[in-house]
Design a protein around this motif. Structure first.
Motif, PDB file in Angstrom:
ATOM      1  N   SER A 141       2.623 -11.343  -4.062  1.00 56.09           N
ATOM      2  CA  SER A 141       2.209  -9.971  -3.787  1.00 56.09           C
ATOM      3  C   SER A 141       2.086  -9.169  -5.081  1.00 56.09           C
ATOM      4  CB  SER A 141       3.216  -9.298  -2.849  1.00 56.09           C
ATOM      5  OG  SER A 141       2.865  -7.957  -2.607  1.00 56.09           O
ATOM      6  N   LEU A 146       0.691 -12.550   4.573  1.00 57.43           N
ATOM      7  CA  LEU A 146       1.054 -12.726   3.165  1.00 57.43           C
ATOM      8  C   LEU A 146       1.798 -14.040   2.959  1.00 57.43           C
ATOM      9  CD1 LEU A 146       1.414 -11.737   0.247  1.00 57.43           C
ATOM     10  CD2 LEU A 146       3.469 -10.520   1.004  1.00 57.43           C
ATOM     11  N   SER A 205      -3.544  -4.241  -3.848  1.00 51.74           N
ATOM     12  CA  SER A 205      -2.529  -5.019  -3.152  1.00 51.74           C
ATOM     13  C   SER A 205      -3.177  -6.058  -2.250  1.00 51.74           C
ATOM     14  CB  SER A 205      -1.640  -4.097  -2.309  1.00 51.74           C
ATOM     15  OG  SER A 205      -2.371  -3.565  -1.213  1.00 51.74           O
ATOM     16  N   PHE A 206      -2.376  -7.012  -1.793  1.00 45.37           N
ATOM     17  CA  PHE A 206      -2.867  -8.034  -0.864  1.00 45.37           C
ATOM     18  C   PHE A 206      -3.416  -7.376   0.403  1.00 45.37           C
ATOM     19  CE2 PHE A 206      -3.163 -12.026   1.253  1.00 45.37           C
ATOM     20  CZ  PHE A 206      -2.728 -11.814   2.550  1.00 45.37           C
TER      21      PHE A 206
END
Length: 312
Positions: free
Chosen positions: A235, A220, A245-246
């Motif tokens: 994020s 991330l 979500s990532f």
């Protein structure tokens, strides 16, 4: 005063004010206190425009507001903190009836970055960070902290406001110590951004292309840095813009690759696990089963059957 009680107190001031001015001044217990003055953004309608007369801190204590600061757009959320230089221009464009935006306006002789402490006692790495922050602050005329309402930085600023209201022994020293902690915590937690994240353009296809090229060892932090965002904000932005979500995006790409590789009889499951970026068999099997609702072995058998591959 506890954080919840502080927010309730600030809200009660706004709820009871009958003035139509754009800001409401909060007086300290000690009228001789001269380090800064505290104001609350009034909830009256219209755009509120300001030019700072001294170093200033904006703190979103509750809710969210849309603001334009030094010609850059922001969405200030609960816990966000902005440091502004003197003669900075900002506008409060939109706020809700439950929002609480606090402004700390310092005296003209105070230098905001003194909060970071004594430069002469810093080691080489700390001096490098200090210089980067100073350069960014001087160039952008602001520092944006993407901290949350529960972060160390936000709690430090709540204590600063509480000290301002109550004025106990060594109030000035406590305030300076808390402001020092605020900035150090922001640096350590990577909450400190030199420019507003809303200036960057988020394009989902760009993210997908980046994940496609780096999914085996992606992180991330590296991805956020590549696109010019603070990791915490990035994020949240990915989740907001895509609904996933990532991590979910990365897992999806890894699962697609795993399925493609399972169709090849010359590659073992152990090798597939390494190729798609997972470090352990059990974790891979868990993720795979969650995504496809069957095990890799079951899927491989079906893929082989469809392709008329018989290994017996």
């Amino acid at each position: 005063m506890a954080a919840v009680k502080l927010e309730q107190y600030l809200a009660s001031i706004l709820d009871s004010t009958k003035s139509d001015t754009n800001e409401v001044k909060i007086k300290p217990k000690n009228i001789n206190f001269d380090l800064f003055r505290v104001f609350l953004e009034n909830r009256n309608t219209g755009v509120h425009r300001y030019q700072t007369t001294a170093s200033t801190i904006l703190y979103e204590a509750r809710g969210s507001v849309k603001a334009r600061i030094n010609d850059q757009n922001f969405l200030l959320k609960a816990g966000n903190i902005v440091f502004l230089q003197r003669k900075s221009n900002y506008e409060i464009l939109q706020q809700g009836e439950n929002d609480i935006l606090v402004k700390l306006e310092f005296n003209r002789n105070f230098k905001m970055l003194d909060f970071l402490g004594n430069y002469s006692v810093m080691d080489s790495r700390e001096k490098k960070v200090f210089k980067a922050i100073t350069d960014a602050y001087n160039q952008k005329r602001l520092l944006f902290l993407n901290s949350t309402a529960l972060s160390i930085s936000a709690n430090a600023l709540k204590k600063v406001i509480d000290e301002y209201l109550n004025q106990d022994l060594y109030t000035r020293q406590v305030i300076l110590a808390e402001l020092n902690l605020l900035l150090i915590a922001a640096v350590r937690n990577q909450d400190l951004a030199t420019a507003p994240v809303t200036n960057h353009q988020f394009v989902q296809t760009d993210l997908e292309n980046y994940i496609d090229a780096h999914f085996t060892d992606i992180t991330l932090n590296d991805t956020a840095k590549h696109f010019g965002f603070n990791p915490n904000y990035f994020s949240s932005l990915v989740k907001q813009k895509t609904g996933k979500s990532f991590v979910e995006h990365v897992d999806e790409r890894r699962m697609q690759e795993a399925r493609n590789l399972l169709a090849r009889p010359d590659i073992s499951v152990k090798e597939i696990i390494a190729r798609v970026g997972y470090s352990g068999k059990s974790f891979f099997y868990k993720k795979f089963s969650e995504y496809y609702h069957e095990t890799p072995v079951q899927m491989r058998a079906e893929l082989f059957r469809q392709a008329n591959i018989n290994l017996k």
